[in-house]
Scaffold this active site. Structure first.
Site, PDB file in Angstrom:
ATOM      1  N   THR A  22       0.851  -1.264  -0.017  1.00 27.60           N
ATOM      2  CA  THR A  22       0.044  -0.030   0.116  1.00 27.60           C
ATOM      3  C   THR A  22       0.796   1.322  -0.220  1.00 27.60           C
ATOM      4  OG1 THR A  22      -1.706  -0.980   1.193  1.00 27.60           O
ATOM      5  CG2 THR A  22      -1.820   1.166   1.292  1.00 27.60           C
ATOM      6  N   ILE A  25      -4.885  -6.243   8.644  1.00 22.33           N
ATOM      7  CA  ILE A  25      -4.125  -5.363   8.427  1.00 22.33           C
ATOM      8  C   ILE A  25      -4.871  -4.241   7.174  1.00 22.33           C
ATOM      9  CG2 ILE A  25      -1.870  -4.875   7.010  1.00 22.33           C
ATOM     10  CD1 ILE A  25      -0.644  -7.233   8.479  1.00 22.33           C
ATOM     11  N   TYR A  28       1.997 -13.242   3.203  1.00 28.09           N
ATOM     12  CA  TYR A  28       1.069 -12.328   2.914  1.00 28.09           C
ATOM     13  C   TYR A  28       0.482 -12.986   1.682  1.00 28.09           C
ATOM     14  CZ  TYR A  28      -0.796  -8.229   0.763  1.00 28.09           C
ATOM     15  OH  TYR A  28      -1.976  -7.052   0.384  1.00 28.09           O
ATOM     16  N   TYR A  30       4.258 -12.606 -10.267  1.00 26.07           N
ATOM     17  CA  TYR A  30       4.603 -12.940 -11.884  1.00 26.07           C
ATOM     18  C   TYR A  30       5.300 -14.177 -12.215  1.00 26.07           C
ATOM     19  CZ  TYR A  30       6.592 -12.055 -16.513  1.00 26.07           C
ATOM     20  OH  TYR A  30       6.812 -12.095 -18.001  1.00 26.07           O
ATOM     21  N   LYS A  73      -1.252 -12.765   6.610  1.00 24.57           N
ATOM     22  CA  LYS A  73      -2.191 -11.704   5.959  1.00 24.57           C
ATOM     23  C   LYS A  73      -3.046 -12.431   4.857  1.00 24.57           C
ATOM     24  CE  LYS A  73      -2.578  -7.214   4.126  1.00 24.57           C
ATOM     25  NZ  LYS A  73      -1.778  -5.858   3.644  1.00 24.57           N
ATOM     26  N   ARG A  87      -3.175  -9.714  -6.992  1.00 27.30           N
ATOM     27  CA  ARG A  87      -1.810  -8.961  -7.088  1.00 27.30           C
ATOM     28  C   ARG A  87      -0.817  -9.769  -7.752  1.00 27.30           C
ATOM     29  NH1 ARG A  87      -3.268  -3.390  -7.373  1.00 27.30           N
ATOM     30  NH2 ARG A  87      -4.573  -3.082  -5.622  1.00 27.30           N
TER      31      ARG A  87
END
Length: 235
Positions: free
Chosen positions: A47, A205, A134, A109, A163, A139
């Protein structure tokens, strides 16, 4: 690690019109969250646009937040990437004395399979540092499946928290139901915060929480206290 419980805020990086970091606004943001009930701060998470900050900007942001926070709230530092050995080296070479843990996003990726994801976090665990897994498949392009998370959590105690930002709520519940003692889960998606916390998660979070820290922290505490109706009034 019970100290990382409640609402952790993934701080944004504010900028000036000339694209330099706006440290005055960053100070105000940190103070606002400290004063309004945020439980811990995440520095240089995704973020924060860490992927597009220069090395010098990252250094300045970290130093500034440490100074402003002045040990008032626990801090978590984001260190992640898709080059496993480079991430390991960064974790080993970074002074983490002001941080409770490292938040490390799964490789993006490359799209490793589940064994590849396991091996990635196994290498990070070998640093001996406290690591937060995470998982954000929207993403990264690859989901860390519940079975992989549970395998890691059972084998490496310093991988103590995930997370979780999968769109599949059943994955959250599967982890919470089967996790070993000492391991926990926080929501990585603001909209799932309340149901995940009520199901036994450690909170969130959050991104939006930095704009509404009092409301978010109150809602999560009500969920911990099993005051469901009151929590849903805020939700």
């Amino acid at each position: 690690m019970s100290i990382l419980k409640g609402v952790g805020v993934a701080l944004v990086t504010p900028f000036n019109e000339d694209l330099s970091v706006d440290f005055e606004s960053l100070t105000k943001l940190v103070e606002y969250n400290i004063e309004n009930g945020t439980n811990y701060l995440v520095v240089l998470g995704t973020t924060a646009e860490a992927a597009t900050l220069s090395s010098e900007e990252k250094k300045q942001v970290v130093e500034h937040i440490i100074k402003v926070n002045n040990k008032r709230l626990p801090l978590v530092l984001g260190i992640g990437g898709n080059n496993t050995l480079e991430v390991k080296q960064q974790i080993e070479e970074t002074d983490l004395s002001d941080f409770e843990a490292v938040l490390s996003v799964s490789p993006y990726y490359n799209k490793p399979n589940q064994e590849g994801l396991y091996q990635h976090y196994k290498v990070l665990a070998s640093t001996g540092k406290n690591i937060i897994i995470y998982n954000v498949p929207s993403r990264t392009g690859q989901n860390v499946e519940a079975e992989t998370t549970l395998r890691l959590s059972n084998e490496f105690p310093n991988l103590f928290l995930i997370k979780e930002a999968s769109p599949n709520m059943l994955q959250y519940f599967d982890i919470l139901r089967k996790k070993p003692e000492g391991f926990n889960l926080v929501s990585g998606d603001d909209e799932y915060t309340l149901p995940v916390t009520l199901a036994g998660g450690n909170g969130v979070i959050s991104v939006i929480g930095q704009g509404y820290p009092k409301e978010f922290s109150t809602m999560v505490q009500l969920a911990f206290d099993k005051k469901v109706d009151e929590a849903y009034e805020i939700h």
